[in-house]
Enzyme design. Structure first.
Site, short mmCIF file in Angstrom:
data_model
loop_
_atom_site.label_atom_id
_atom_site.label_comp_id
_atom_site.label_asym_id
_atom_site.label_seq_id
_atom_site.Cartn_x
_atom_site.Cartn_y
_atom_site.Cartn_z
N LYS A 39 0.87 -1.19 0.00
CA LYS A 39 0.00 0.00 0.00
C LYS A 39 0.91 1.23 0.00
O LYS A 39 1.49 1.60 1.00
CB LYS A 39 -0.92 0.01 1.23
CG LYS A 39 -2.04 1.01 1.06
CD LYS A 39 -2.07 2.02 2.06
CE LYS A 39 -1.92 3.37 2.32
NZ LYS A 39 -1.91 4.45 1.43
N GLY A 79 7.09 5.97 7.64
CA GLY A 79 6.23 7.15 7.59
C GLY A 79 6.41 7.97 8.85
O GLY A 79 7.44 7.90 9.51
N GLU A 130 9.97 2.54 10.44
CA GLU A 130 11.00 3.53 10.12
C GLU A 130 10.31 4.88 10.17
O GLU A 130 9.50 5.20 9.29
CB GLU A 130 11.55 3.32 8.71
CG GLU A 130 12.44 2.13 8.52
CD GLU A 130 13.75 2.23 9.28
OE1 GLU A 130 14.13 3.36 9.70
OE2 GLU A 130 14.37 1.18 9.47
N CYS A 133 13.86 11.36 5.65
CA CYS A 133 13.95 11.05 7.08
C CYS A 133 15.34 11.36 7.57
O CYS A 133 15.55 11.63 8.74
CB CYS A 133 13.70 9.58 7.34
SG CYS A 133 12.26 8.96 6.56
N GLU A 189 10.25 17.25 13.89
CA GLU A 189 10.57 16.98 12.48
C GLU A 189 9.68 17.84 11.58
O GLU A 189 8.46 17.75 11.65
CB GLU A 189 10.35 15.50 12.15
CG GLU A 189 10.78 15.18 10.74
CD GLU A 189 10.62 13.72 10.37
OE1 GLU A 189 9.53 13.16 10.59
OE2 GLU A 189 11.59 13.14 9.85
C1 UN1 Z 1 14.27 8.16 3.84
O1 UN1 Z 1 14.34 9.37 3.82
O2 UN1 Z 1 13.30 7.60 4.38
O3 UN1 Z 1 20.03 7.76 3.17
C2 UN1 Z 1 15.22 7.25 3.16
C3 UN1 Z 1 19.32 8.39 2.38
C4 UN1 Z 1 18.55 7.60 1.34
C5 UN1 Z 1 17.34 6.97 1.94
C6 UN1 Z 1 16.49 7.92 2.74
N1 UN1 Z 1 19.40 6.59 0.77
O4 UN1 Z 1 19.22 9.59 2.43
#
Ligand code: UN1
Length: 495
Positions: free
Chosen positions: A177, A230, A252, A286, A385
């Site tokens: 999804k 997310g 994550e 992230c 964040e």
């Molecule tokens: C993410 O932002 O969830 O390390 C993943 C990084 C990328 C992956 C980010 N290879 O910035």
């Protein structure tokens, strides 16, 4: 009203189809607000069919030799390689990251699928000595069953592939999804597995609202594990619901990733790193660098360098290879980031940016100025964040102060230090509370063959990518083979 764009269905049990009476939604180009593609807003009944198909396909897929499953992945990777330019463009058009990064997203997918294909010939277990004679002890890895993969929009091909390829090589079946605003990217992913010959039901694709179908997937008793990337609030909800069914839930979540910049750093090197870390993907990773923890001795000098460099940094059409930063991904994103900018204006000193860009191409899309705040540690903008092109700069007096500030947040995904002092670099590896630490490089840009994940509110302890991904998606079976032809009692008969 008939849609102006191509309509796509759900992929269930090896067939694309649109359920009768289905409602639809469209994905939007955030640089122009033009519609891109139309998808089904799936219902709980559609999820039920998808999970049933995944469950029915599981026994045959589980018993397919792992190297054979790897062959399928290699074919999928090859197909994606052939269409990298085209899919990279779709990533940029649907999500808004600049074209170099759109292509990078697809490359990360290819790298990961190939890496996982190789795991099909490893997937190592352990052999361990027995305390008894003529007894052999080992472990093997076995699939879990049906896995729900719920993926975000910021890496709209890479993150689905991180999950799908790891789950499939391990012998699981999958229901994906994806985030609704990047459903076409996810559909391109599904297509390569389909064309590579994935058996019906092994990989299924449902689109629609997380609150409806995401929830149904997580709560379905036939789903044995959930892999979710997310936001923290959605992640907590997934965790709690999954816990009711005693499922493995892999999360994550967010980050508030620091670069600590010491007085002995290579400043021009750090400049490019901070710029890429903070404003790459419009700050929507992230792993984005959202805090610059700057040593007081180089504070003014580095901030000046950043300002000069930003004068030559272009925000605009993400398809133009010269553009430094594209739009943010959606109207919702723009609204949330602008709200944080208002918070920042009250509690900190705005150094640069801090506005929605207007005029020309900007009026068509969701373009924000790269924004820098000078702030005290502890303000909301330096703790929460934001997931946008907003960098908080915090002045510190020495290394210990820098580490204290770096660690004093709820998250712990990525971290970085710029220093020429090797002892200090190694201390930082020990001291920084994060799943990832970079030395003399920004907080973004992890490679697929290494574990990826974080501590504290960034997740619940799991890691994606690398061999860690196999651990996430398999169960360990412990095997004892007694070839002594008599009853031997562990702990009791051991000499
Ligand atoms: C993410 O932002 O969830 O390390 C993943 C990084 C990328 C992956 C980010 N290879 O910035």
């Amino acid at each position: 009203m008939a849609s102006q764009v191509e309509e796509f269905g759900l992929f269930i049990d090896g067939k694309w189809g649109t359920p009768t009476g289905a409602k639809r939604f469209e994905t939007i180009n955030p640089a122009t607000r033009e519609p891109i593609a139309s998808f089904v807003a799936a219902t709980v009944a559609d999820v039920d069919r998808a999970v049933a198909a995944a469950q029915a396909a599981f026994p045959a897929w589980r018993s397919t030799p792992a190297p054979k499953r790897g062959d399928l992945l290699l074919t999928a990777a090859r197909l994606l390689k052939e269409r990298k330019a085209q899919v990279g463009r779709i990533v940029t058009r649907e999500m808004g990251k600049v074209i170099g990064e759109g292509l990078g997203d697809v490359q990360e997918s290819i790298d990961f699928i190939e890496y996982m294909a190789g795991e099909g010939r490893r997937m190592f277990g352990e052999t361990v000595p027995s305390e008894l004679r003529r007894k052999f002890c080992l472990t093997v890895r076995q699939p879990k069953g049906v896995i729900a993969c719920i993926t975000p929009w910021n890496f709209p091909t890479a993150i689905p592939n991180w999950k799908i390829a790891a789950a499939l090589i391990s012998g699981n079946t999958v229901v994906l999804k994806p985030a609704s605003n990047t459903a076409l990217c996810a559909r391109e992913v599904i297509r390569v597995y389909e064309e590579a010959g994935v058996p019906p039901g092994v990989l299924n694709f449902v689109t629609g609202s997380g609150a409806v179908i995401g929830k149904a997937l997580v709560e379905d008793p036939r789903v044995r594990a959930v892999s979710f990337t997310g936001g923290v609030d959605a992640g907590r909800d997934v965790y709690v619901r999954g816990a009711q069914g005693l499922k493995m839930v892999h999360l994550e979540l967010g980050g508030k990733n620091p670069v600590i910049l010491m007085e002995d750093a290579d400043l021009p090197l750090a400049l490019e790193g901070v710029l890429f870390g903070a404003f790459g993907t419009s700050g929507q990773r992230c792993t984005a660098t959202s805090r610059l923890i700057l040593h007081e001795k180089v504070y003014d000098e580095f901030l000046g360098m950043l300002t000069d460099r930003l004068d030559r940094f272009t925000v605009g059409d993400p398809l133009d290879p010269k553009t430094g930063m594209g739009p943010v991904a959606s109207a919702d994103q723009e609204k949330k980031i602008l709200e944080y900018i208002e918070v920042g204006k009250k509690e900190a000193k705005l150094h640069r940016g801090g506005e929605k860009l207007t005029g020309g191409v900007y009026d068509r899309g969701y373009f924000l100025a790269p924004t820098i705040f000078e702030t005290q540690h502890g303000t909301r903008i330096s703790q929460e964040e934001i997931f946008g092109p907003v960098l908080s700069v915090i002045r510190v007096k020495d290394y210990d102060d820098g580490v204290r500030v770096a660690n004093d947040v709820a998250y712990g995904l990525s971290s970085s230090i710029y220093t020429r002092d090797v002892n200090r670099a190694f201390r930082a590896i020990e001291d920084l509370e994060a799943g990832i630490t970079y030395i003399n490089a920004p907080t973004i840009g992890a490679e697929v063959q290494l574990p990826f994940g974080g501590v504290k509110n960034t997740g619940n302890g799991g890691r994606e990518a690398g061999t860690a991904a196999i651990e996430e998606f398999t169960e360990v079976k412990t095997v004892f083979v007694d070839f002594s032809a008599k009853l031997q009692k562990a702990q009791i008969d051991a000499e």
